[in-house]
Design an enzyme around this catalytic site. Structure first.
Site, PDB file in Angstrom:
ATOM      1  N   HIS A 264     -58.462  25.357 -70.612  1.00  0.00           N
ATOM      2  CA  HIS A 264     -57.892  24.337 -70.150  1.00  0.00           C
ATOM      3  C   HIS A 264     -57.435  23.534 -71.540  1.00  0.00           C
ATOM      4  CE1 HIS A 264     -56.411  20.647 -67.854  1.00  0.00           C
ATOM      5  NE2 HIS A 264     -56.723  19.975 -68.960  1.00  0.00           N
ATOM      6  N   GLU A 265     -58.465  23.407 -72.390  1.00  0.00           N
ATOM      7  CA  GLU A 265     -58.236  22.395 -73.667  1.00  0.00           C
ATOM      8  C   GLU A 265     -57.400  23.496 -74.546  1.00  0.00           C
ATOM      9  OE1 GLU A 265     -58.541  19.445 -73.298  1.00  0.00           O
ATOM     10  OE2 GLU A 265     -60.199  19.537 -71.533  1.00  0.00           O
ATOM     11  N   HIS A 268     -53.821  22.864 -74.205  1.00  0.00           N
ATOM     12  CA  HIS A 268     -53.243  21.811 -74.711  1.00  0.00           C
ATOM     13  C   HIS A 268     -53.302  22.114 -76.310  1.00  0.00           C
ATOM     14  CE1 HIS A 268     -53.372  18.903 -71.449  1.00  0.00           C
ATOM     15  NE2 HIS A 268     -54.743  19.070 -71.128  1.00  0.00           N
ATOM     16  N   GLU A 294     -49.779  18.777 -69.631  1.00  0.00           N
ATOM     17  CA  GLU A 294     -50.706  19.053 -68.542  1.00  0.00           C
ATOM     18  C   GLU A 294     -50.353  20.709 -67.937  1.00  0.00           C
ATOM     19  OE1 GLU A 294     -53.618  17.641 -68.078  1.00  0.00           O
ATOM     20  OE2 GLU A 294     -54.782  18.344 -66.182  1.00  0.00           O
TER      21      GLU A 294
END
Lengths: 501, 501
Positions: A264-265, A268, A294
């Protein structure tokens, strides 16, 4: 001939950019390495930087240079985009009095500390006065900014996270989404869950850490332009495309948490590393919205990271580090990593039920901002809405209304961007599969760079030249829609659970 | 009645303090965790903060409030001390044009990068143009500041590190020091060195790290108010008494380097943690000079850390981590850790020869600033001075004129404070032994807090209320003097080498 306004603007933007990079680093440090007793000085430092940022953004010479540059109507498209983005930032900042900025910063710092204690004790009544104060200040801020075109008070806050989005549009999108999603959740939650006992392997922190670094390498996260550390709550903060900080968290008995938080990170982080570095000193080197940001994290976490091809490629490497997984097939692992179940806590929710958590928060915070719901009635409203929307009622406030930090930061208007991110992610991934022949096979061989390069070209490198929906439309051919997400959910979970959805 | 000037001053000092804390953190991060490609943005961030610090310190409302507060002649001694310290800072800042501040910052960043390459290649000619530029700018800065009372141009720079100190005084102190130190070095360097083969133990980094943390605990460094990390060059930076960052460096085959660098930085760190926290938002919560700061690091590193009682207490713990040291007596270890030898490199010098390295640098940088020595003639002058002062000539520039980073930072005037630190350390330690009965025995039992508490009371808690020499005089009964250092060296090394010195 009067002097060009651009040297003034360029100097101001470079300083603003440097100062927001500093603000990011202060926050990163606070969550990673700052010693416990550093908090008091840190609050002073953050307040000083925020105050200077506000002053600089609203300085008379900046307002003047901006107006003069706009009057010149630059032909260069990047300069025109810079003026649009800067105008947006300046207009929002200039309407909010410095006093209110400082009052909000102080109220936020105080509220977060009280929220931590209230949550630990599961006592909403302790937090309520702080939340009331924050709500009051944020409504005041919204009124200072003014109602955006075609909107209402909440939209003035929403605009700070998702420029151009409006309540009316969100309500329509969420109504449609909930309309088909609730029956899907009801159906899947009623089926026997896929076995996942093998996930409860012993998972030494060092082995988990090593695997997350391996994943970062496979995704193409540039270790010379960023790093990963550990924190209690995973996050990504960037000071520059050359300096992107990710964090992950590791639970000794559950490798999935670290894996998916890293994916997830990293989504980003790839976005931040891919922003247009030639604009690193102006306003274009940033994402145009939190929703589009996101979309990148959810795309890598879910569309890629929770797919069968991905685990065909990476399960052998995982099993080498966790011998307890030897003999587990990619198919079994994939099913286990995609259990659908009614859950109370958003951050632990699967991708199917996740958006319902967002719908719940949006409904409640909208009512708070509109004045239709009093803070003291919030816990009851939360529990009722949870039963109605999620099909499950919390037994205490810790797993209910106190679970998320966002409201303690006064972040009303932020939650909807999570759902927008999920929808955009599905749209972008569908378009990538359309554009990139054999994408699933590439992923199944662990080759993730074709997808990353596609995202870099279609999303990352645009920066703020376009708004979020324009980026998605240019990349996919259509604006915001839940259709791609619906197709994705019905196909994936129909196959996984062996039912027609 | 006109409004009090104090709210303006308090607000300005709090912001200055916050911003210098930010500057410290940026530098700490740069040397510890910043990814390689973060450098460009970091340079922008540091320049932005430095520029704002200069603007704020010289803002008209600050100058006005300061003048009004001075005119009121406050009876409160702390307020009077605040005004003295702030006046000193303001007067130095206000005389230097912002343009020069920025030009210096840019020249420093550029010079450091060139120095790194030039040093790696041992090519002074590559570094020379940058050094010339820095020297030119620093002379310009000195001339802008003006010659301090009873001084010369160099004193304007020296004053930035050691307020009140003058060239004439340093020359006298260093002449006396060199007068007795050179014969002592000649004598000791001619004797057979104490055996130290046992120090070449295998020393895994993790075991060294563990021992340095144990030492920090024994010294009373508060881990809730600071931390230790690794960096290439050890340093200490503090954002607040509650947030003090030390670094150390670890070579796999030599535990002494990490041990003594931790003890050295811990001395700085204890000072920072012990500063008057009630003044954390004004100018008193800082050391009055670099010399007094260095006295704390050298006191713990040498007077304590290279003493026999210290190793009576801590050698058993060290030998537990490094079994190769089992059977080595504290006496043998103590002798090995105190070898005196002629050395080319300052940071590797023993405490006896160390000050001669400083005398060398002072002589040369004074000649540069006075204009008596051209940059192109510096390597030759260095090598000649090295032979004359240290009794050894470098064979290349890497171990000669290019060895230290200070001049690449434009830090002319800084080196002398290292020697002052050594002299002050000896004076303070002698006074502590006079005041604290049985101090050596306490240290020999590993009880370091009596000494730390004495330093906290006599030095740390004073902050900038007194200048460096006033602090030393109040604590010891006499001003700057090399007498205590001379007694210390003659006694310690006479006993160690079994000779009359």
């Amino acid at each position: 001939m009067p002097a060009s306004p651009w040297p003034t603007l360029d100097r101001a933007m470079a300083e603003l950019r440097a100062l927001s990079g500093v603000a990011s680093l202060l926050q990163w440090d606070q969550e990673t390495y700052m010693p416990p007793r550093g908090g008091a000085a840190r609050a002073d430092q953050v307040a000083a930087i925020q105050g200077i940022l506000h002053d600089r953004l609203t300085a008379p010479e900046v307002l003047d240079a901006l107006a003069r540059a706009e009057a010149e109507r630059p032909a260069d498209p990047d300069r025109a985009a810079i003026l649009r983005a800067l105008r947006f930032d300046v207009d929002r900042a200039v309407r909010v009095p410095g006093e209110l900025v400082r009052a909000l910063a102080a109220a936020q710092s105080a509220a977060v500390e009280v929220w931590k204690e209230a949550r630990a004790e599961s006592r909403f009544d302790r937090f309520a006065p702080r939340l009331e104060e924050l709500l009051r200040l944020r409504r005041e801020q919204a009124d200072a900014i003014g109602v955006p075109q075609g909107g209402e008070r909440y939209d003035a806050l929403l605009e700070g996270y998702e420029p151009g989005m409006r309540v009316a549009r969100l309500e329509a999108v969420f109504a449609r989404l909930t309309g088909w999603l609730r029956p899907v959740v009801d159906r899947l939650a009623g089926l026997p869950p896929p076995p996942d006992a093998f996930l409860r392997v012993e998972a030494p922190a060092e082995a988990q850490w090593g695997f997350t670094l391996e994943l970062l390498g496979a995704l193409g996260f540039d270790p010379d332009a960023g790093r990963q550390d550990r924190s209690i709550h995973p996050f990504t903060l960037a000071a520059d495309p050359g300096d992107v900080r990710l964090t992950t968290r590791i639970f000794e008995e559950l490798p999935l948490s670290a894996i998916f938080s890293t994916l997830h990170e990293a989504g980003h982080g790839l976005y931040e590393q891919g922003l247009p570095a030639e604009h690193r000193r102006d306003v274009l080197c940033a994402a145009p919205s939190m929703g589009i940001h996101e979309s990148q994290s959810r795309l890598w976490e879910n569309l890629v990271g929770r797919s069968l091809p991905f685990w065909r490629a990476f399960l052998p490497a995982l099993a080498r580090r966790f011998p307890g997984l030897a003999g587990v097939s990619p198919e079994a692992f994939h099913r286990a990593a995609n259990r659908v179940e009614r859950s109370l806590v958003r951050v632990e929710a699967d991708e199917v039920t996740y958006n319902l958590h967002i719908v719940l928060r949006f409904e409640l915070e909208l009512a708070l901002v509109r004045g239709d719901l009093a803070v003291r009635d919030l816990p009851g409203a939360w529990n009722d809405a949870s039963g109605r929307i999620l099909g499950i009622r919390p037994t205490d406030d810790r797993d209910g209304v106190l679970q998320d930090i966002h409201w303690a930061w006064g972040e009303f208007g932020y939650f909807p961007t999570y759902a927008l991110g999920n929808l955009y992610a599905a749209q972008l991934f569908a378009a990538a599969r359309r554009d990139l022949a054999g994408l699933d096979d590439e992923i199944g061989r662990g080759r993730l760079h074709p997808l990353r390069d596609w995202l870099r070209e279609r999303v990352h490198r645009i920066g703020r030249r376009l708004d979020a929906e324009e980026i998605v439309r240019a990349a996919t051919g259509e604006g915001l829609s839940d259709a791609a997400f619906e197709r994705y959910v019905r196909e994936k979970y129909g196959a996984l659970y062996g039912v027609a959805l």
